[in-house]
Scaffold this motif. Structure first.
Motif, PDB file in Angstrom:
ATOM      1  N   UNK A 121     -45.354 -86.373 -21.974  1.00 50.94           N
ATOM      2  CA  UNK A 121     -46.530 -86.563 -22.817  1.00 50.94           C
ATOM      3  C   UNK A 121     -47.733 -86.969 -21.972  1.00 50.94           C
ATOM      4  N   UNK A 122     -47.493 -87.789 -20.944  1.00 49.74           N
ATOM      5  CA  UNK A 122     -48.562 -88.211 -20.065  1.00 49.74           C
ATOM      6  C   UNK A 122     -49.138 -87.028 -19.286  1.00 49.74           C
ATOM      7  N   UNK A 123     -48.275 -86.146 -18.825  1.00 47.02           N
ATOM      8  CA  UNK A 123     -48.724 -84.949 -18.114  1.00 47.02           C
ATOM      9  C   UNK A 123     -49.587 -84.062 -19.007  1.00 47.02           C
ATOM     10  N   UNK A 124     -49.229 -83.999 -20.305  1.00 43.79           N
ATOM     11  CA  UNK A 124     -49.982 -83.167 -21.242  1.00 43.79           C
ATOM     12  C   UNK A 124     -51.382 -83.726 -21.490  1.00 43.79           C
ATOM     13  N   UNK A 125     -51.503 -85.029 -21.664  1.00 46.85           N
ATOM     14  CA  UNK A 125     -52.801 -85.599 -22.039  1.00 46.85           C
ATOM     15  C   UNK A 125     -53.744 -85.722 -20.831  1.00 46.85           C
ATOM     16  N   UNK A 126     -53.183 -85.855 -19.622  1.00 47.03           N
ATOM     17  CA  UNK A 126     -54.033 -85.973 -18.433  1.00 47.03           C
ATOM     18  C   UNK A 126     -54.277 -84.613 -17.803  1.00 47.03           C
ATOM     19  N   UNK A 127     -53.243 -83.783 -17.751  1.00 45.77           N
ATOM     20  CA  UNK A 127     -53.397 -82.440 -17.193  1.00 45.77           C
ATOM     21  C   UNK A 127     -53.944 -82.478 -15.772  1.00 45.77           C
ATOM     22  N   UNK A 128     -54.953 -81.658 -15.503  1.00 44.27           N
ATOM     23  CA  UNK A 128     -55.568 -81.598 -14.177  1.00 44.27           C
ATOM     24  C   UNK A 128     -56.909 -82.323 -14.125  1.00 44.27           C
ATOM     25  N   UNK A 129     -57.101 -83.252 -15.047  1.00 42.79           N
ATOM     26  CA  UNK A 129     -58.348 -84.021 -15.048  1.00 42.79           C
ATOM     27  C   UNK A 129     -58.359 -85.014 -13.884  1.00 42.79           C
ATOM     28  N   UNK A 130     -59.520 -85.147 -13.256  1.00 42.71           N
ATOM     29  CA  UNK A 130     -59.686 -86.181 -12.231  1.00 42.71           C
ATOM     30  C   UNK A 130     -59.882 -87.515 -12.950  1.00 42.71           C
ATOM     31  N   UNK A 131     -58.982 -88.462 -12.696  1.00 46.61           N
ATOM     32  CA  UNK A 131     -59.033 -89.715 -13.456  1.00 46.61           C
ATOM     33  C   UNK A 131     -59.161 -90.918 -12.526  1.00 46.61           C
ATOM     34  N   UNK A 132     -59.702 -91.982 -13.114  1.00 48.95           N
ATOM     35  CA  UNK A 132     -59.665 -93.304 -12.497  1.00 48.95           C
ATOM     36  C   UNK A 132     -58.944 -94.226 -13.472  1.00 48.95           C
ATOM     37  N   UNK A 133     -57.948 -94.923 -12.967  1.00 50.50           N
ATOM     38  CA  UNK A 133     -57.182 -95.884 -13.774  1.00 50.50           C
ATOM     39  C   UNK A 133     -57.284 -97.241 -13.096  1.00 50.50           C
ATOM     40  N   UNK A 134     -57.792 -98.225 -13.829  1.00 52.48           N
ATOM     41  CA  UNK A 134     -57.835 -99.593 -13.325  1.00 52.48           C
ATOM     42  C   UNK A 134     -56.645-100.361 -13.904  1.00 52.48           C
ATOM     43  N   UNK A 135     -55.807-100.880 -13.023  1.00 49.76           N
ATOM     44  CA  UNK A 135     -54.714-101.765 -13.420  1.00 49.76           C
ATOM     45  C   UNK A 135     -55.145-103.181 -13.048  1.00 49.76           C
ATOM     46  N   UNK A 136     -55.617-103.914 -14.026  1.00 48.77           N
ATOM     47  CA  UNK A 136     -56.219-105.228 -13.778  1.00 48.77           C
ATOM     48  C   UNK A 136     -55.173-106.332 -13.850  1.00 48.77           C
ATOM     49  N   UNK A 137     -55.236-107.260 -12.895  1.00 50.54           N
ATOM     50  CA  UNK A 137     -54.428-108.480 -12.919  1.00 50.54           C
ATOM     51  C   UNK A 137     -52.932-108.180 -12.802  1.00 50.54           C
ATOM     52  N   UNK A 138     -52.541-107.538 -11.720  1.00 46.36           N
ATOM     53  CA  UNK A 138     -51.126-107.220 -11.472  1.00 46.36           C
ATOM     54  C   UNK A 138     -50.478-108.383 -10.734  1.00 46.36           C
ATOM     55  N   UNK A 139     -49.325-108.813 -11.235  1.00 43.22           N
ATOM     56  CA  UNK A 139     -48.606-109.948 -10.654  1.00 43.22           C
ATOM     57  C   UNK A 139     -47.264-109.563 -10.046  1.00 43.22           C
ATOM     58  N   UNK A 140     -46.640-108.522 -10.559  1.00 34.60           N
ATOM     59  CA  UNK A 140     -45.251-108.218 -10.215  1.00 34.60           C
ATOM     60  C   UNK A 140     -45.109-107.851  -8.737  1.00 34.60           C
ATOM     61  N   UNK A 141     -44.314-108.614  -8.001  1.00 37.56           N
ATOM     62  CA  UNK A 141     -44.116-108.397  -6.564  1.00 37.56           C
ATOM     63  C   UNK A 141     -42.796-107.697  -6.255  1.00 37.56           C
ATOM     64  N   UNK A 142     -42.159-107.156  -7.285  1.00 37.02           N
ATOM     65  CA  UNK A 142     -40.909-106.419  -7.092  1.00 37.02           C
ATOM     66  C   UNK A 142     -41.240-105.005  -6.610  1.00 37.02           C
ATOM     67  N   UNK A 143     -40.956-104.737  -5.330  1.00 39.51           N
ATOM     68  CA  UNK A 143     -41.326-103.454  -4.733  1.00 39.51           C
ATOM     69  C   UNK A 143     -40.631-102.289  -5.417  1.00 39.51           C
ATOM     70  N   UNK A 144     -39.407-102.483  -5.865  1.00 38.12           N
ATOM     71  CA  UNK A 144     -38.654-101.393  -6.487  1.00 38.12           C
ATOM     72  C   UNK A 144     -39.282-100.976  -7.812  1.00 38.12           C
ATOM     73  N   UNK A 145     -39.856-101.939  -8.551  1.00 39.12           N
ATOM     74  CA  UNK A 145     -40.491-101.586  -9.833  1.00 39.12           C
ATOM     75  C   UNK A 145     -41.618-100.591  -9.630  1.00 39.12           C
ATOM     76  N   UNK A 146     -42.322-100.713  -8.506  1.00 42.53           N
ATOM     77  CA  UNK A 146     -43.414 -99.791  -8.221  1.00 42.53           C
ATOM     78  C   UNK A 146     -42.910 -98.518  -7.542  1.00 42.53           C
ATOM     79  N   UNK A 147     -42.184 -98.669  -6.446  1.00 39.95           N
ATOM     80  CA  UNK A 147     -41.771 -97.515  -5.646  1.00 39.95           C
ATOM     81  C   UNK A 147     -40.820 -96.580  -6.380  1.00 39.95           C
ATOM     82  N   UNK A 148     -39.868 -97.151  -7.115  1.00 41.31           N
ATOM     83  CA  UNK A 148     -38.816 -96.324  -7.730  1.00 41.31           C
ATOM     84  C   UNK A 148     -39.166 -95.845  -9.137  1.00 41.31           C
TER      85      UNK A 148
END
Length: 582
Positions: A262-289
């Motif tokens: 669904x995310x691929x459908x709504x974003x498609x090939x649009x050039x986007x900027x996404x701000x992820x404000x106030x990130x705390x999680x330091x678990x590398x696997x949550x991001x990388x995997x």
């Protein structure tokens, strides 16, 4: 520090005991002597509470006494509420038929039964209060000289608040970050640029400057902003981004695979900027995997993600571009930011000594914007040199470089709030972090909980608006925005605001009366000491065990109508409920 709210609580209960409605009913029931005794005892306690609070910091016996006093004060408040309700009920019955009046004597609303029941309750409260007064007299507490809290007129109404949004010392940072983002226009993979630095530096402010830059707005086809805070859950994050991309709420699956499609459908090939404000999680696997493969495989050429975080580790985990480390403000920028707040009433030109003191205080703030704004807002309330010196001589530290040092400044500013403002601010701990709060709803909640009183020609709503504006001015609230709402019957302007997460931490620190269902469940705590509670879509059955013993719940903030039967579950006799969506 939580006990600092006991004084306004006792003062409010004493005021309620002296109220006309309570006096009228207690006189009719032959209980007015007990009411007057209760009022006198509360006033006697009020005179020595300030000294008791100081002693409680080193004397655990006095601290325990204050906790017991708070519990009894809430019991007394509930009993007085019953008297007020009975007075209003009897007023509403005026003009009813004689038959109905006679029947009233043999129903559950019988005045005779009411008098018998309330006599027991009032005498029980008096026994507890008398015992506490006897203990208090053994402490050797000193009477506090009560002075009327100085009321400062609102300086520049809303136009001054607009001026307070002027940003100092961040335009060079903005240009660097904007250039870095626009330079990625030929990159096929989504690039991630972290902005990191300690709390109170203005990371979110910088991100907003970048996000709203005209060049950025024109360059990116799709702009999305999401505050992560404590929720780094992949499913919740994907759902929010999909809704932001579609600009509407919608029902979605809880399956990551379906959400990705669904995310691929709504974003498609649009050039986007996404701000992820106030990130705390330091678990590398949550991001990388999990999240990186989902988010960094989307969009058109030059798409970017901007991350704000206090953690250098988070920045190093998520970066593909060199992180932008936010520095403290320069001496000149610090002074201009402080002076804009502190000298708004023109005293700078009148007393050069205030400028000298202000310079020394600015040096102690070490270029931290939140500390500078908070101290400036505090000092703007004072015009006398001795008042400024008293603030300067408080231990606010000479090397403000960490969160603990910033919190000491925030606590100092909190201590200089009026009793009303302390209660109103502490109440905000019931809201979750980064929650948008509606000004009108806040004022209604403050009034319903008895935190504010009419002053002079101000009615309760006007007084609430004054307190709201003062909290905004002093930076206890921020991000004030106006929205025009269009309804079938017309339109009106609503005002929303937020709290900085350090201010939210301060609110949690100064009161133990606010909690969420999730917090109580995790701590395996009961509702006994909680007066204001927030709940989400948690099922009711798992939390029924929290409701043992008597509670003093006064506010319930619920996310949906599904919790309208919560009152029946709790079976609390004296709780008053205010339910709203947030």
């Amino acid at each position: 520090m939580a006990e600092s709210l006991l004084l306004p609580l006792v003062r409010g209960v004493a005021s309620k005991a002296a109220g006309t409605l309570v006096e009228t009913v207690t006189r009719m029931c032959g209980l007015d002597d007990d009411r007057r005794t209760l009022e006198r005892q509360l006033l006697a306690i009020e005179c020595k509470l300030a000294n008791a609070e100081e002693r409680s910091e080193t004397n655990c016996y006095v601290e325990s006494w204050m906790k017991e006093l708070k519990s009894v004060a809430y019991e007394a408040d509930d009993v007085l509420d019953d008297f007020q309700y009975e007075a209003l009920r009897r007023q509403s019955k005026i003009g009813k038929s004689t038959t109905r009046k006679v029947l009233g004597y043999i129903t559950h609303r019988s005045p005779l039964l009411f008098r018998f029941e309330m006599s027991k309750k009032l005498k029980n409260i008096l026994e507890k209060i008398n015992r506490l007064v006897e203990e208090m007299n053994k402490f050797g507490l000193e009477n506090s000289v009560h002075r009327e809290e100085q009321q400062h007129p609102w300086r520049q109404t809303h136009s001054k608040l607009d001026n307070s949004t002027k940003i100092f010392g961040r335009y060079d940072d903005k240009e660097v970050v904007v250039k870095s983002l626009l330079d990625q226009q030929e990159e096929q993979k989504v690039q991630v640029l972290p902005i990191f630095g300690m709390g109170g530096l203005g990371k979110t402010t910088l991100a907003k400057m970048v996000y709203n830059d005209q060049g950025v707005q024109q360059h990116f086809q799709l702009k999305m902003w999401y505050c992560v805070a404590d929720n780094f859950d992949a499913i919740a994050l994907l759902k929010s981004i999909i809704q932001l991309a579609q600009n509407k709420r919608c029902e979605m699956s809880d399956t990551i695979e379906l959400l990705q499609k669904q995310l691929e459908e709504v974003i498609g090939q649009k050039r986007f900027i996404l701000v992820l404000d106030d990130v705390w999680n330091e678990d590398e696997r949550s991001w990388e995997d999990v999240l990186k493969p989902l988010l960094c495989s989307l969009g058109g050429l030059g798409s970017v993600i901007v991350v704000t975080t206090r953690s250098q580790k988070v920045a190093s985990i998520m970066q593909t571009l060199r992180p932008h480390k936010l520095a403290c403000l320069s001496e000149q920028d610090s002074w201009e930011l402080f002076a804009q707040k502190a000298y708004s009433n023109g005293v700078e030109q009148e007393q050069a000594e205030l400028v000298s003191i202000g310079r020394r205080i600015v040096n102690k703030c070490r270029g931290l914007p939140l500390a500078l704004k908070t101290m400036g807002g505090l000092l703007s309330s004072y015009q006398q040199v001795q008042e400024w010196k008293a603030v300067e001589e408080n231990n606010i530290g000479d090397n403000v470089r960490g969160t603990d040092e910033i919190m000491s400044i925030l606590k100092l500013s909190y201590r200089h709030l009026s009793s009303e403002m302390k209660q109103c601010f502490a109440f905000l701990a019931v809201f979750p972090k980064d929650c948008e709060m509606d000004k009108d709803i806040l004022i209604q909640l403050w009034i319903a909980n008895g935190f504010i009183q009419e002053k002079g020609t101000m009615d309760l709503t006007q007084r609430g608006e004054f307190i709201f504006d003062e909290l905004v001015w002093r930076s206890f609230l921020q991000d004030k925005q106006e929205f025009r709402q269009h309804l079938s019957i017309g339109s009106y302007v609503s005002i929303n605001c937020k709290m900085h997460d350090l201010m939210h931490d301060l609110a949690k620190d100064v009161t133990d009366e606010c909690a969420s269902i999730e917090e109580l469940t995790q701590q395996k705590a009961l509702l006994k000491d909680v007066c204001h509670m927030q709940m989400s879509d948690t099922e009711l059955k798992p939390i029924s065990g929290l409701c043992k013993d008597r509670t003093y719940l006064r506010t319930l903030l619920a996310c949906s109508e599904s919790h309208k039967d919560f009152k029946a579950l709790l079976q609390i006799q004296y709780a008053s409920y205010i339910t709203c969506k947030h």
